[in-house]
Design an enzyme around this catalytic site. Structure first.
Site, PDB file in Angstrom:
ATOM      1  N   CYS A  32      39.045  42.384  34.796  1.00  0.00           N
ATOM      2  CA  CYS A  32      39.872  42.101  35.967  1.00  0.00           C
ATOM      3  C   CYS A  32      41.077  41.279  35.542  1.00  0.00           C
ATOM      4  O   CYS A  32      41.218  40.900  34.394  1.00  0.00           O
ATOM      5  CB  CYS A  32      39.055  41.321  36.985  1.00  0.00           C
ATOM      6  SG  CYS A  32      37.507  42.137  37.420  1.00  0.00           S
ATOM      7  N   GLN A  33      41.965  41.015  36.468  1.00  0.00           N
ATOM      8  CA  GLN A  33      43.072  40.100  36.191  1.00  0.00           C
ATOM      9  C   GLN A  33      43.108  39.003  37.252  1.00  0.00           C
ATOM     10  O   GLN A  33      42.811  39.246  38.421  1.00  0.00           O
ATOM     11  CB  GLN A  33      44.415  40.846  36.142  1.00  0.00           C
ATOM     12  CG  GLN A  33      44.565  41.703  34.889  1.00  0.00           C
ATOM     13  CD  GLN A  33      46.025  42.002  34.535  1.00  0.00           C
ATOM     14  OE1 GLN A  33      46.887  41.139  34.626  1.00  0.00           O
ATOM     15  NE2 GLN A  33      46.278  43.229  34.113  1.00  0.00           N
TER      16      GLN A  33
END
Lengths: 358, 358
Positions: A31-32
């Site tokens: 994810c970011q």
């Protein structure tokens, strides 16, 4: 501080291709994260505009997005399973300014847990009458094995509820399980509010325990808030030689003199100097730098940094200074920390702080 | 079910003046509630369009608005301190359909607690790995005196954490204090998931306790959800002779054959027959009827109604039927209820249910 934006001259040169695990913004997997902490209520439309692009346009994180903005003790939360790049709600948020001094956002690439709303970060829980939020990028074997794993290294503390799990995951991610385990350990340990240095050491200890379970396979980058003031940022292991997955966390601190800044994911600039005062200070924390004309500092492996009023802190001394400004945990339920007692534990002389803060 | 809307012929006849405590929609004081429960994911833009008008246009509830929509076990939450009638986010929600089977909304007229985000309903907490939400209209002396008041009438139960307050208010409303007290009492009482009839009796007991503290001065109308299926609605005391404050709760159930329906607060109609199937069923619950051409039923004084799949339930038998359909509390943390044992407690023969459900 109002971050008014202007569209730069149209050009596609700055657009980055999809899935380019090299010099672009693609993280290949994972994810970011995006966090912001500042000393004046600031809107975050500029950064969100670039960040949302990574949710299905310049990168592959299409399995939902979420954001939490503090307004005093309250929080505005938004969660969606749509891709951020095409979600009408995400678009609304990047065009309608919400001012805050502390926030976090997340775009998801599902690895553990189905694509569903209950698995979208940030996760939020009330503890001690305080809103805590958490968002993570990573892969934590300890909680993939058993989401109910307890972190017991802080000891039983003085809670009357030693054996209990106060917080339980609603969804099926290792991230939410890790968040609940961290909160459970803190709640069992402390019956009085911990001062920031004490909380810092407790959180470091919990991170160490999680990492120690499987130092090689564990990837854990997180943002944690405990009310409207401080943003806690942890990174493990950062970039790994030979890995195409970018797992680090970076931050930049914007302060006077402000300049024009340009996003990496969309050809869009903002001249911060026209909308700020000399006193403004804001730090932006993200998985991969959002802009291409600012200095971004990578967190070291295993580093825990506490942002307050837009500035990073890692020493006990600076955390005591924040505490003395009245910016530590705020609760009407638990008693305040015994600051002088805590200072002596860390061999800091309380009289050093007198005059300036006490 | 998709609630497509069409604008009725322009006319201001149906617009209601501000502050008309008589036949209009003004409640003079107090907040307003809106809930929806149905058997097919349905958007709620039609009702929100009328309801938001009461937040500063056709009524005075301008001190914030909030809404929570379930999507499976997850929830989308929106909270704002702006007036609903003029809030861009509220406007966005009434024009961008979010489908759900269970939701609640609230517009606030601040009586207890400042106008700030942490005092905006609905309040949400995770208990037993389940998302609970709560919104209230009222004035509860018991929690105005002391927001940490405990409800102990359910007894100590079998929790290992008898003395603890699991949940604490973040804001300063009597509503959030009441919600936390209710959750604390349930959590201390039950170590295994309660079946719906058992939960119904427990919740009734807790309401009785709150009312008994000051039956005359207590006003308590609330919506409570415990996951995506059931919506629990309680009303005390309803309309009071001589009072200009409208404190009741009303509901309408829409089912086949569907008709065109017209909002009271804005000249706006929807023909539900064009967008529904014969199987669709939806109940709308609100402080004051939202439409002027449907039958709205007022809850009786002290009544607790459980809506599931769009239909109201008040008997143990019907709650067992809902439980047997697998629509009771869903948790991966606590053990399931012992249904047959509970049925015998209520003198219901489990064999009656066999064949149809078990």
């Amino acid at each position: 501080m109002q971050l008014d934006v202007r569209l730069a001259s149209p050009s596609s040169d700055n657009y980055l291709g999809r899935h380019d695990g090299g010099s672009g913004t693609s993280t290949t997997l994972g994810c970011q994260l995006l966090g912001m902490n500042c000393n004046t209520p600031t809107d975050f439309t500029f950064s969100l505009k670039g960040f949302w692009k990574r949710g299905g346009d310049t990168d592959i994180h299409t399995d939902g997005w979420g954001v939490a903005f503090y307004e005093q003790n309250g929080i505005r939360q938004f969660h969606d399973v749509e891709a951020a790049a095409t979600s009408p709600m995400a678009n609304f948020l990047s065009n309608h300014p919400i001012r805050t001094t502390n926030m976090m956002a997340h775009i998801r690439f599902a690895t553990v847990g189905e694509v569903q709303l209950s698995n979208v970060h940030p996760f939020c829980r009330e503890m001690w009458g305080v809103n805590f939020c958490f968002a993570m990028n990573g892969d934590v074997p300890m909680f993939k094995k058993d989401p109910c794993t307890k972190l017991t290294s802080l000891g039983p503390g003085d809670s009357p509820c030693k054996e209990e799990s106060y917080y339980n995951p609603v969804g099926s991610t290792d991230s939410e399980a890790a968040f609940c385990a961290i909160l459970n350990a803190l709640r069992v340990r402390f019956q009085r509010l911990p001062s920031l240095p004490v909380l810092y050491d407790a959180l470091r200890q919990l991170c160490d325990d999680i990492i120690a379970d499987d130092p090689k396979e564990t990837i854990m980058n997180f943002l944690l808030t405990c009310g409207p003031n401080t943003l806690w940022v942890y990174s493990w292991p950062g970039q790994r030689p030979g890995s195409k997955t970018w797992n680090g966390l970076y931050y930049t601190t914007r302060e006077f003199p402000f300049a024009t800044t340009h996003l990496r994911d969309v050809d869009y600039s903002v001249d911060f100097s026209t909308r700020t005062t000399q006193e403004d200070c804001v730090s932006v924390i993200t998985t991969k730098p959002l802009t291409d004309d600012e200095e971004w500092i990578e967190l070291q492996k295993g580093e825990l940094v506490v942002f307050d009023q837009g500035r990073p802190n890692i020493s006990h001394r600076s955390l005591f200074e924040i505490e003395l400004l009245g910016r530590g945990l705020q609760s009407t339920v638990l008693e305040k920390p015994l600051l002088e007692e805590d200072m002596r534990k860390y061999n800091l002389d309380p009289s050093c702080f007198q005059g300036s803060f006490i």
